[in-house]
Design a protein around this motif. Structure first.
Motif, PDB file in Angstrom:
ATOM      1  N   GLN A  58       0.853  -1.189   0.000  1.00 12.10           N
ATOM      2  CA  GLN A  58       0.000   0.000   0.000  1.00 12.10           C
ATOM      3  C   GLN A  58       0.886   1.235   0.000  1.00 12.10           C
ATOM      4  O   GLN A  58       1.960   1.234   0.584  1.00 12.10           O
ATOM      5  CB  GLN A  58      -0.923   0.028   1.228  1.00 12.10           C
ATOM      6  N   TYR A  88      -3.226   3.920  -2.410  1.00 12.49           N
ATOM      7  CA  TYR A  88      -3.526   2.797  -3.300  1.00 12.49           C
ATOM      8  C   TYR A  88      -3.047   1.492  -2.675  1.00 12.49           C
ATOM      9  O   TYR A  88      -2.259   1.493  -1.723  1.00 12.49           O
ATOM     10  CB  TYR A  88      -2.820   2.977  -4.662  1.00 12.49           C
ATOM     11  N   PHE A  89      -3.561   0.403  -3.206  1.00 12.20           N
ATOM     12  CA  PHE A  89      -2.944  -0.898  -2.915  1.00 12.20           C
ATOM     13  C   PHE A  89      -2.757  -1.661  -4.214  1.00 12.20           C
ATOM     14  O   PHE A  89      -3.481  -1.445  -5.190  1.00 12.20           O
ATOM     15  CB  PHE A  89      -3.735  -1.707  -1.879  1.00 12.20           C
ATOM     16  N   ASN A  90      -1.773  -2.524  -4.197  1.00 18.67           N
ATOM     17  CA  ASN A  90      -1.385  -3.246  -5.411  1.00 18.67           C
ATOM     18  C   ASN A  90      -2.377  -4.331  -5.802  1.00 18.67           C
ATOM     19  O   ASN A  90      -3.167  -4.801  -4.973  1.00 18.67           O
ATOM     20  CB  ASN A  90      -0.021  -3.907  -5.200  1.00 18.67           C
ATOM     21  N   ASN A  91      -2.291  -4.749  -7.059  1.00 20.33           N
ATOM     22  CA  ASN A  91      -2.950  -5.985  -7.483  1.00 20.33           C
ATOM     23  C   ASN A  91      -2.314  -7.150  -6.740  1.00 20.33           C
ATOM     24  O   ASN A  91      -1.111  -7.127  -6.463  1.00 20.33           O
ATOM     25  CB  ASN A  91      -2.714  -6.250  -8.976  1.00 20.33           C
ATOM     26  N   THR A  92      -3.119  -8.156  -6.433  1.00 16.28           N
ATOM     27  CA  THR A  92      -2.511  -9.419  -6.020  1.00 16.28           C
ATOM     28  C   THR A  92      -2.654 -10.382  -7.191  1.00 16.28           C
ATOM     29  O   THR A  92      -3.748 -10.522  -7.751  1.00 16.28           O
ATOM     30  CB  THR A  92      -3.179 -10.014  -4.760  1.00 16.28           C
ATOM     31  N   GLY A 104      -5.931  -4.092  -7.800  1.00 17.86           N
ATOM     32  CA  GLY A 104      -5.525  -2.943  -7.000  1.00 17.86           C
ATOM     33  C   GLY A 104      -6.467  -1.770  -7.228  1.00 17.86           C
ATOM     34  O   GLY A 104      -7.159  -1.691  -8.243  1.00 17.86           O
TER      35      GLY A 104
ATOM     36  N   ILE B  36      -0.385   1.583  -9.580  1.00 16.90           N
ATOM     37  CA  ILE B  36      -0.637   0.327  -8.885  1.00 16.90           C
ATOM     38  C   ILE B  36       0.239  -0.763  -9.492  1.00 16.90           C
ATOM     39  O   ILE B  36       0.252  -0.958 -10.696  1.00 16.90           O
ATOM     40  CB  ILE B  36      -2.123  -0.038  -9.008  1.00 16.90           C
ATOM     41  N   ASP B  38       2.076  -4.898  -8.893  1.00 21.26           N
ATOM     42  CA  ASP B  38       1.628  -6.274  -8.671  1.00 21.26           C
ATOM     43  C   ASP B  38       2.323  -6.884  -7.465  1.00 21.26           C
ATOM     44  O   ASP B  38       3.540  -6.783  -7.326  1.00 21.26           O
ATOM     45  CB  ASP B  38       1.934  -7.142  -9.897  1.00 21.26           C
TER      46      ASP B  38
END
Lengths: 287, 248
Positions: A58, A88-92, A104, B36, B38
């Motif tokens: 994040q 923001y937070f990242n894609n997993t 994300g 953003i 990964d």
């Protein structure tokens, strides 16, 4: 005169922190304005036991204006206004399939704002003392994003009373100062109240062109809130957050009015808060 | 012409205000440029195959159509070629669709096997007794499965549980020895076949009890054998907090 200039300058330096600090109020009609960028990116956090656990990466980026203005020689008005903040937070992503498991997200906007009044209780003495009342205005989004876990604020109106004691002195040929503060932060909306504290020391070099500052500050939660009010709170806005942070800073006076600064901060210990260094750069103006 | 414009532009002094504008734009720009990225989740699990409607006995000349559930390398139900076999085709025959027929008295092990690329095949097996006596050929019904919850993080999470089907109701009963940290924001409970991720998991709900016995009433349509793990997951932080393997 040189000593007076130093005293005025260190009152500017204290204003670098997010909360109004330092025992020195602004002289009447004088002001200090700072435009800065602060950011933090973290993929781990301190748990409730103080250990480190991972989390989805994040980030928080805040562009803010900080302003101090001396209404009188004792009374200073202070504003901290984060005019643009992005979190923001990242894609997993699945390591097995490459598929995005959770997309994300990010939100942008104004963040929580502080307005303060600082009153000099003891001024023009070897040790100065001031009291500051800060009102934390919940302007920032507290439940953004699909899951409500993106935050630009905590969603609560808080009031903090803080006492600062400061002194200036010579270290050989180098001007120096020290300050200590303690404050009580009354939080609402089920959040726990907090004790805030810190010590700070700074020195000026090269004819007061360059200043180095070292801070140690922390928050201790009274844990008297209703626990489940933080269902989606993470990052720096969670309930019952605690930390002790070390933060060095360098400030450089380009001329009599303008200067630039850079700050690094890293938590030595913490609970329920991101475990990653934060950075800030800014440009300031003395009036 | 172009060179001249560049030279004139370069020679023109940039005002302090313009420098400030550039600085402000640059600072705000650093926020917006933070895109953003990964985070990679290591979610590989072993493939598995399980017979979902076993029987323990079959009357001669009776048939039973076996079904099997194949879970791929991320624990998701997937279509695949199933190879049904009997250890003794003279006692129990089984066709390519999993339909078994009792032929003569005796015991036979019925296998279902799946071939995997670059791996040993996986299989599940059940013992079936073929008898001349009248049997109901009813499926062996699992009514209880149990396990232990354990933390996989620094947060307190422990206790035992029973997954129980009773009176056509499926319940998850968490026992008195259960304890969980209430400090964690947004703790959710899932049923899953992959304890590394919520992908493909069934969300039971948000955890609101942090100590002592409590019960979750589950959807009656859920097969008691459909999932093999409880997963405790913190949504805001996006991380697994603990798990509990659902045993027999």
């Amino acid at each position: 005169m040189k000593r007076l200039c130093f005293l005025i300058f260190i009152s500017f330096l204290f204003s670098f922190s997010a909360f109004a600090g330092g025992g020195w109020p602004q002289p009447k009609g004088h002001g200090f304005f700072k435009f800065s960028q602060w950011w933090l990116i973290s993929d781990q956090h301190f748990t409730d036991t103080g250990l480190l656990d991972p989390n989805v990466t994040q980030g928080i980026f805040t562009t803010s204006i900080y302003a101090e203005y001396g209404f009188t020689d004792r009374l200073t008005g202070i504003l901290y206004f984060p005019l643009f903040s992005r979190t923001y937070f990242n894609n997993t992503v699945s390591a097995t399939t490459g598929e995005i498991l959770t997309a994300g997200e990010a939100i942008n906007g104004v963040a929580d704002t502080d307005i303060s009044l600082k009153y000099g209780l003891i001024v023009n003495k070897p040790v100065v003392l001031s009291a500051t009342l800060t009102l934390g205005l919940p302007f920032g989004e507290s439940q953004g994003g699909t899951a409500g876990n993106l935050q630009l604020g905590d969603g609560e109106f808080n009031q903090m009373l803080q006492l600062d004691a400061g002194t200036s002195f010579q270290l050989g040929k180098v001007a120096a100062y020290a300050n200590a503060y303690a404050g009580f932060n009354n939080r609402t909306n089920g959040f726990s109240d907090e004790l805030r504290y810190g010590i700070e020391a700074g020195t000026g070099f090269f004819g007061s062109k360059l200043y180095t500052i070292f801070r140690l500050y922390g928050i201790s939660s009274l844990k008297n809130g209703s626990n489940r009010n933080n269902e989606n709170s993470t990052s720096i806005f969670a309930n019952n957050t605690e930390f002790l942070t070390f933060s060095p800073e360098i400030a450089y006076n380009i001329n009599e009015k303008w200067g630039v600064s850079a700050t690094y901060a890293s938590a030595l210990k913490g609970r329920l808060i991101f475990a990653a260094p934060s950075y800030a750069v800014g440009v300031y103006l003395n009036l | 012409m172009g060179v001249g414009i560049v030279c004139r532009f370069a020679a023109k002094p940039i005002s302090k205000i313009m420098k400030l504008q550039v600085l402000i734009i640059a600072i705000i720009g650093t926020s917006l440029c933070n895109c953003i990225g990964d985070d990679i989740i290591f979610d590989t699990v072993d493939e598995s195959i399980r017979i979902t409607n076993p029987i323990d006995s079959l009357q001669i000349d009776s048939t039973h159509e076996f079904r099997a559930l194949f879970l791929n390398n991320i624990g998701i139900e997937a279509e695949t070629d199933l190879d049904w076999q009997s250890s003794d085709p003279n006692v129990l025959s089984i066709d390519a669709n999993g339909v078994a027929t009792g032929l003569q008295e005796g015991r036979a092990i019925m296998y279902v096997e799946v071939a995997l690329e670059d791996k040993e095949p996986i299989r599940d097996e059940k013992l079936v007794v073929v008898t001349a006596a009248e049997v109901l050929n009813t499926e062996v019904e699992t009514t209880e499965r149990e396990g232990t919850i354990r933390t996989t993080s620094s947060y307190v999470l422990e206790g035992s549980f029973i997954l129980k089907r009773e009176n056509d109701e499926l319940r998850l009963e968490i026992a008195e020895d259960y304890k969980a940290s209430s400090s964690l924001p947004g703790l959710y409970l899932y049923l899953t076949n992959n304890p590394n991720t919520t992908n493909g998991a069934l969300e039971i709900g948000m955890v609101n009890t942090f100590e002592g016995a409590h019960t979750y009433q589950l959807d009656n349509d859920i097969d008691i054998n459909q999932f093999d793990y409880l997963l405790y997951y913190c949504k805001p932080f996006g991380v697994k907090v603990g798990e509990g393997e659902i045993g027999e």
